[in-house]
Design an enzyme around this catalytic site. Structure first.
Site, PDB file in Angstrom:
ATOM      1  N   SER A 136      18.180  17.631  -0.582  1.00 40.75           N
ATOM      2  CA  SER A 136      17.648  18.638  -1.475  1.00 40.75           C
ATOM      3  C   SER A 136      17.979  19.997  -0.866  1.00 40.75           C
ATOM      4  O   SER A 136      17.623  20.255   0.283  1.00 40.75           O
ATOM      5  CB  SER A 136      16.132  18.429  -1.571  1.00 40.75           C
ATOM      6  OG  SER A 136      15.535  19.485  -2.276  1.00 40.75           O
ATOM      7  N   LYS A 162      20.844  17.421  -4.485  1.00 41.31           N
ATOM      8  CA  LYS A 162      19.943  18.053  -5.459  1.00 41.31           C
ATOM      9  C   LYS A 162      19.864  19.536  -5.159  1.00 41.31           C
ATOM     10  O   LYS A 162      19.753  19.937  -3.996  1.00 41.31           O
ATOM     11  CB  LYS A 162      18.575  17.388  -5.336  1.00 41.31           C
ATOM     12  CG  LYS A 162      17.379  18.220  -5.729  1.00 41.31           C
ATOM     13  CD  LYS A 162      16.150  17.336  -5.822  1.00 41.31           C
ATOM     14  CE  LYS A 162      14.941  17.972  -5.197  1.00 41.31           C
ATOM     15  NZ  LYS A 162      13.764  17.087  -5.287  1.00 41.31           N
ATOM     16  N   LYS A 164      18.063  23.244  -6.031  1.00 47.20           N
ATOM     17  CA  LYS A 164      16.923  23.927  -6.636  1.00 47.20           C
ATOM     18  C   LYS A 164      17.436  25.009  -7.574  1.00 47.20           C
ATOM     19  O   LYS A 164      18.399  25.715  -7.237  1.00 47.20           O
ATOM     20  CB  LYS A 164      16.063  24.571  -5.548  1.00 47.20           C
ATOM     21  CG  LYS A 164      15.373  23.568  -4.634  1.00 47.20           C
ATOM     22  CD  LYS A 164      14.231  22.859  -5.344  1.00 47.20           C
ATOM     23  CE  LYS A 164      13.561  21.865  -4.398  1.00 47.20           C
ATOM     24  NZ  LYS A 164      12.474  21.129  -5.034  1.00 47.20           N
ATOM     25  N   ASP A 189      16.666  20.753  -9.740  1.00 43.37           N
ATOM     26  CA  ASP A 189      15.198  20.671  -9.731  1.00 43.37           C
ATOM     27  C   ASP A 189      14.639  22.075  -9.929  1.00 43.37           C
ATOM     28  O   ASP A 189      14.874  22.961  -9.105  1.00 43.37           O
ATOM     29  CB  ASP A 189      14.718  20.091  -8.389  1.00 43.37           C
ATOM     30  CG  ASP A 189      13.215  19.881  -8.331  1.00 43.37           C
ATOM     31  OD1 ASP A 189      12.523  20.172  -9.331  1.00 43.37           O
ATOM     32  OD2 ASP A 189      12.726  19.424  -7.272  1.00 43.37           O
ATOM     33  N   GLU A 214      15.361  17.832 -13.035  1.00 44.25           N
ATOM     34  CA  GLU A 214      14.011  17.535 -12.546  1.00 44.25           C
ATOM     35  C   GLU A 214      13.037  18.670 -12.868  1.00 44.25           C
ATOM     36  O   GLU A 214      13.311  19.831 -12.593  1.00 44.25           O
ATOM     37  CB  GLU A 214      14.102  17.311 -11.022  1.00 44.25           C
ATOM     38  CG  GLU A 214      12.808  16.845 -10.369  1.00 44.25           C
ATOM     39  CD  GLU A 214      12.991  16.513  -8.883  1.00 44.25           C
ATOM     40  OE1 GLU A 214      14.150  16.289  -8.447  1.00 44.25           O
ATOM     41  OE2 GLU A 214      11.993  16.504  -8.160  1.00 44.25           O
ATOM     42  N   ASP A 239       8.525  15.111 -11.691  1.00 39.91           N
ATOM     43  CA  ASP A 239       7.994  15.083 -10.330  1.00 39.91           C
ATOM     44  C   ASP A 239       6.525  15.543 -10.391  1.00 39.91           C
ATOM     45  O   ASP A 239       5.612  14.707 -10.514  1.00 39.91           O
ATOM     46  CB  ASP A 239       8.882  16.010  -9.450  1.00 39.91           C
ATOM     47  CG  ASP A 239       8.393  16.176  -8.025  1.00 39.91           C
ATOM     48  OD1 ASP A 239       7.354  15.614  -7.667  1.00 39.91           O
ATOM     49  OD2 ASP A 239       9.051  16.897  -7.235  1.00 39.91           O
ATOM     50  N   LYS A 263       6.749  10.062  -5.334  1.00 41.39           N
ATOM     51  CA  LYS A 263       6.491  10.644  -4.012  1.00 41.39           C
ATOM     52  C   LYS A 263       5.217  10.055  -3.464  1.00 41.39           C
ATOM     53  O   LYS A 263       4.169  10.114  -4.119  1.00 41.39           O
ATOM     54  CB  LYS A 263       6.300  12.161  -4.121  1.00 41.39           C
ATOM     55  CG  LYS A 263       7.572  12.954  -4.070  1.00 41.39           C
ATOM     56  CD  LYS A 263       7.299  14.442  -4.009  1.00 41.39           C
ATOM     57  CE  LYS A 263       8.620  15.163  -4.243  1.00 41.39           C
ATOM     58  NZ  LYS A 263       8.430  16.598  -4.447  1.00 41.39           N
ATOM     59  N   GLY A 288      10.739  13.701  -1.563  1.00 38.33           N
ATOM     60  CA  GLY A 288      10.160  14.043  -0.266  1.00 38.33           C
ATOM     61  C   GLY A 288       9.443  15.368  -0.307  1.00 38.33           C
ATOM     62  O   GLY A 288       9.563  16.133  -1.278  1.00 38.33           O
TER      63      GLY A 288
HETATM   64  O1  OSB Z   1      10.248  19.339  -5.703  1.00 41.66           O
HETATM   65  O2  OSB Z   1      11.072  17.785  -4.552  1.00 41.66           O
HETATM   66  C1  OSB Z   1      10.483  18.860  -4.619  1.00 41.66           C
HETATM   67  C2  OSB Z   1      10.038  20.197  -1.060  1.00 41.66           C
HETATM   68  C3  OSB Z   1       8.844  20.857  -1.185  1.00 41.66           C
HETATM   69  C4  OSB Z   1       8.230  20.918  -2.405  1.00 41.66           C
HETATM   70  C5  OSB Z   1       8.803  20.282  -3.524  1.00 41.66           C
HETATM   71  C6  OSB Z   1       9.989  19.596  -3.392  1.00 41.66           C
HETATM   72  C7  OSB Z   1      10.634  19.582  -2.147  1.00 41.66           C
HETATM   73  C8  OSB Z   1      11.926  18.973  -1.917  1.00 41.66           C
HETATM   74  C9  OSB Z   1      12.185  18.461  -0.530  1.00 41.66           C
HETATM   75  O3  OSB Z   1      12.807  18.962  -2.741  1.00 41.66           O
HETATM   76  C10 OSB Z   1      12.883  17.154  -0.497  1.00 41.66           C
HETATM   77  C11 OSB Z   1      12.852  16.553   0.892  1.00 41.66           C
HETATM   78  O4  OSB Z   1      11.773  16.345   1.474  1.00 41.66           O
HETATM   79  O5  OSB Z   1      13.935  16.297   1.417  1.00 41.66           O
HETATM   80 MG    MG Z   2      10.901  18.072  -7.299  1.00 40.18          MG
END
Ligand code: OSB
Ligand code: MG
Length: 364
Positions: A136, A162, A164, A189, A214, A239, A263, A288
């Protein structure tokens, strides 16, 4: 089984690379490590991986700390249980507060699997020997910085990237990555950053061959997600919208999402995550929360279940931390993470390192 002793530790680790989402930027994380000690002195480890601020969900590290001390610890010390799901049932008397509950639930599963001499993945019903790792990537200062990150992670072998997105950082950066990598598995995401009903950006992204989009809208906007899913062919993945197993059932009935991010932290532990896996009936993957080694090991174990057919956010510890809280880090090699074969989580807590990083300790 009865728990004789509960310990909670607030532990801080610096991130190797700043991580930015639509709502916040982080350079350091503080999580709560939970230990449960049984009558025979055996110890199970868990992790509450809440973000510090209430921008992902309503929880914070402070709220987890307060709820864990005042409500969850007394329940754990008063409950006699044979299987971790029984303890999770008792803890579910506390509404919400899923990140807080997850730390206890993971510790109970670790303790129970160790007592039975089985790896956690097997205790959960998983058979896979390795799991596919994805990464991510946060919002970067410029598209070139994002390209550098993508190049690095693809070179490291990760199976899916992924990205953001947020208003102002969406179509242009994603198009740039897609031009350089025309077929690599990519997904975006939004962490709920777009107003419900705002479909334009997603209609543009719909042409870029993404695996999924996402959480475009805020968590409770299920009808807006269902309406968007009617307009685009890229599957929506939810999510933040799915905190309870019942949310999952609602989402599927509404066709508000066609892929589910399970999660452990967000759902309240391995027990609800396992139920979500069993009920989903659509492709799932394990998301995660930048977990330290304990929570990360729980995620790896969960991914061994047969329904986890998409690459998960189970990157190696080194993607986030120079040194992790376990004696050996979790490693991704060629985009695969080995599922441990030793009892419990399969990783040992590094007590000395943890002690040096602990800012508060609670014992009961
Ligand atoms: O939306 O998946 C999410 C981290 C903090 C808060 C929200 C998210 C995330 C990640 C981290 O995308 C993914 C990871 O732990 O590798
Ligand atoms: Mg997410």
């Amino acid at each position: 089984m009865r728990i004789e002793r509960v310990e909670l530790r607030r532990v801080r680790l610096p991130l190797v690379h700043e991580f930015r989402t639509s709502s916040h930027a982080k350079r350091e994380l503080e999580h709560i490590l939970v230990t449960l000690t049984g009558a025979d002195g055996a110890v199970g480890w868990g992790e509450s991986a809440s973000p510090s601020g209430p921008f992902y969900s309503a929880e914070t590290v402070d709220s987890c700390w307060a709820v864990a001390r005042s409500f969850l610890t007394p329940i754990v010390l008063a409950t006699e249980w044979e299987h971790p799901a029984e303890l999770a049932g008792a803890l579910a008397r506390v509404r919400g507060n899923h990140f807080a509950r997850a730390g206890f639930d993971i510790a109970a599963w670790d303790l129970w699997a160790r007592a039975n001499g089985v790896p956690l993945a097997r205790a959960l019903g998983g058979q896979r020997a390795t799991v596919e790792a994805g990464v991510s990537l946060g919002i970067e200062p410029a598209i070139d910085d994002l390209l550098t990150q993508v190049d690095l992670r693809i070179a490291e072998g990760y199976r899916r990237v992924k990205l953001k997105i947020a208003p102002g950082w969406d179509v242009a950066p994603i198009k740039a990555i897609r031009e350089k990598y025309p077929t690599f598995p990519l997904h975006v995401d939004a962490n709920g950053a777009y107003p419900p009903g705002d479909t334009g950006v997603f209609e543009e992204l719909d042409d870029l061959g993404l695996l999924m989009i996402e959480q475009p809208y805020p968590p409770r906007a299920l009808l807006a997600h269902a309406e968007l899913q009617q307009r685009i062919t890229t599957p929506i993945c939810l999510d933040e919208s799915i905190e309870e197993v019942d949310d999952l059932l609602t989402v599927l009935r509404l066709d508000a999402g066609r892929i589910i991010n399970i999660k452990v932290s967000r759902m309240g532990g391995l027990t609800p995550a396992l139920r979500a896996h069993d009920l989903a009936g659509v492709p799932v993957w394990c998301g995660g929360m930048h977990e330290f080694g304990i929570g990360r090991a729980a995620n790896v174990a969960l991914c061994a279940l047969p329904g986890f057919t998409l690459p998960s956010d189970v990157s190696g510890s080194d993607k986030y931390y120079a040194r992790d809280v376990t004696t050996a880090p979790i490693v991704s090699s060629g985009g695969l993470v080995d599922v441990p074969t030793t009892p419990g989580l399969g990783f040992e807590a590094d007590l000395e390192f943890i002690a040096g990083r602990t800012t508060d300790l609670f014992q009961a």
